[in-house]
Design a protein around this motif. Structure first.
Motif, PDB file in Angstrom:
ATOM      1  N   PHE A 134      41.535  34.794  42.548  1.00  0.00           N
ATOM      2  CA  PHE A 134      41.044  34.781  43.916  1.00  0.00           C
ATOM      3  C   PHE A 134      39.928  33.744  43.970  1.00  0.00           C
ATOM      4  O   PHE A 134      38.840  33.966  43.444  1.00  0.00           O
ATOM      5  N   ILE A 154      39.033  38.663  51.527  1.00  0.00           N
ATOM      6  CA  ILE A 154      40.061  39.697  51.602  1.00  0.00           C
ATOM      7  C   ILE A 154      39.471  40.911  52.295  1.00  0.00           C
ATOM      8  O   ILE A 154      38.434  41.444  51.874  1.00  0.00           O
ATOM      9  N   GLY A 162      42.479  45.879  47.148  1.00  0.00           N
ATOM     10  CA  GLY A 162      42.425  44.427  47.021  1.00  0.00           C
ATOM     11  C   GLY A 162      43.571  43.931  46.167  1.00  0.00           C
ATOM     12  O   GLY A 162      44.338  43.062  46.568  1.00  0.00           O
ATOM     13  N   MET A 165      35.861  40.017  48.286  1.00  0.00           N
ATOM     14  CA  MET A 165      36.884  41.037  48.460  1.00  0.00           C
ATOM     15  C   MET A 165      36.254  42.329  48.974  1.00  0.00           C
ATOM     16  O   MET A 165      35.308  42.846  48.377  1.00  0.00           O
ATOM     17  N   VAL A 199      33.164  41.970  44.905  1.00  0.00           N
ATOM     18  CA  VAL A 199      34.177  43.002  45.139  1.00  0.00           C
ATOM     19  C   VAL A 199      33.452  44.220  45.687  1.00  0.00           C
ATOM     20  O   VAL A 199      32.691  44.875  44.972  1.00  0.00           O
TER      21      VAL A 199
END
Length: 217
Positions: free
Chosen positions: A140, A146, A152, A167, A210
């Motif tokens: 990524f 995202i 994810g 993400m 994330v």
């Protein structure tokens, strides 16, 4: 002397031409796409491929609510071109590789390989879940966002790298499984023991983030 200069110039021209041919032969093929149908066709092309979205693409509408399926062994850079790829209402926007649990085969007989690489960058994936990875390498990359309601990425084996992406998932950021544990899992199954084929995935976060409500990794 003039003859020598002409010969030298001729040889240099041949060398330069060969160099250009060699570079062209190994350069990645660039494919611009404007629709989900074109995107689905592009991922099947041979060789190293860079796919660039010319506009937003909605798989939920344009691909009849289907996942974009990328075959095993493909080397693809998916450049979203600053656009948004919208996934189906449920399930994954992208599936990389596949797993064939053929009838009659035990876990020792199946193949858990995907020597391809998928790089996603430069845009947004708006989805229920973004990527389902079977044994491949997924990155990524830069300027990727995202926004997932569920996951994810779910990866079985393989390698996952976050290198510049942001993400966000309401469920799981990066959900990891060994290569075949989930497919043959019973309390007394040999699939729960060490095996050369039952490989754990590798997750690397170089740069980016994330964020999720459930479990990040």
């Amino acid at each position: 002397m003039k003859g020598f200069k002409k010969l030298t110039a001729g040889l240099m021209g041949v060398v330069m031409a060969l160099g250009v041919c060699g570079f062209t032969a190994f350069a990645a093929k660039t494919i611009p796409v404007k629709s989900a149908e074109e995107l689905a066709d592009a991922v099947k092309e041979n060789g190293d491929i860079t796919i660039i979205l010319d506009n937003d693409i909605n798989l939920n509408i344009d691909l009849n609510k289907k996942t974009l399926e990328i075959p095993n062994g493909k080397n693809i850079t998916l450049d979203l071109g600053g656009n948004t790829l919208t996934g189906p209402e449920s399930g994954y926007a992208i599936q990389f590789g596949e797993f064939d649990k053929s009838e009659g085969k035990g876990f020792e007989d199946c193949i858990y390989e995907n020597n391809g690489e998928l790089i996603i960058e430069n845009g947004k994936i708006d989805c229920d879940s973004a990527v389902l990875n079977y044994f491949g390498n997924v990155t990524f990359g830069d300027d990727l966002t995202i926004d997932a309601e569920n996951r994810g990425i779910t990866t079985y084996g393989g390698e996952v790298t976050v290198d510049g992406a942001k993400m966000t998932a309401d469920g799981y950021g990066i959900l990891t499984f060994n290569s075949f544990h989930a497919f043959f899992s019973t309390p007394d199954s040999k699939a729960n023991t060490d095996n050369d084929k039952n490989i754990s995935p590798t997750v690397t976060i170089k740069n980016g983030s994330v964020i999720n409500a459930g479990v990040s990794v």
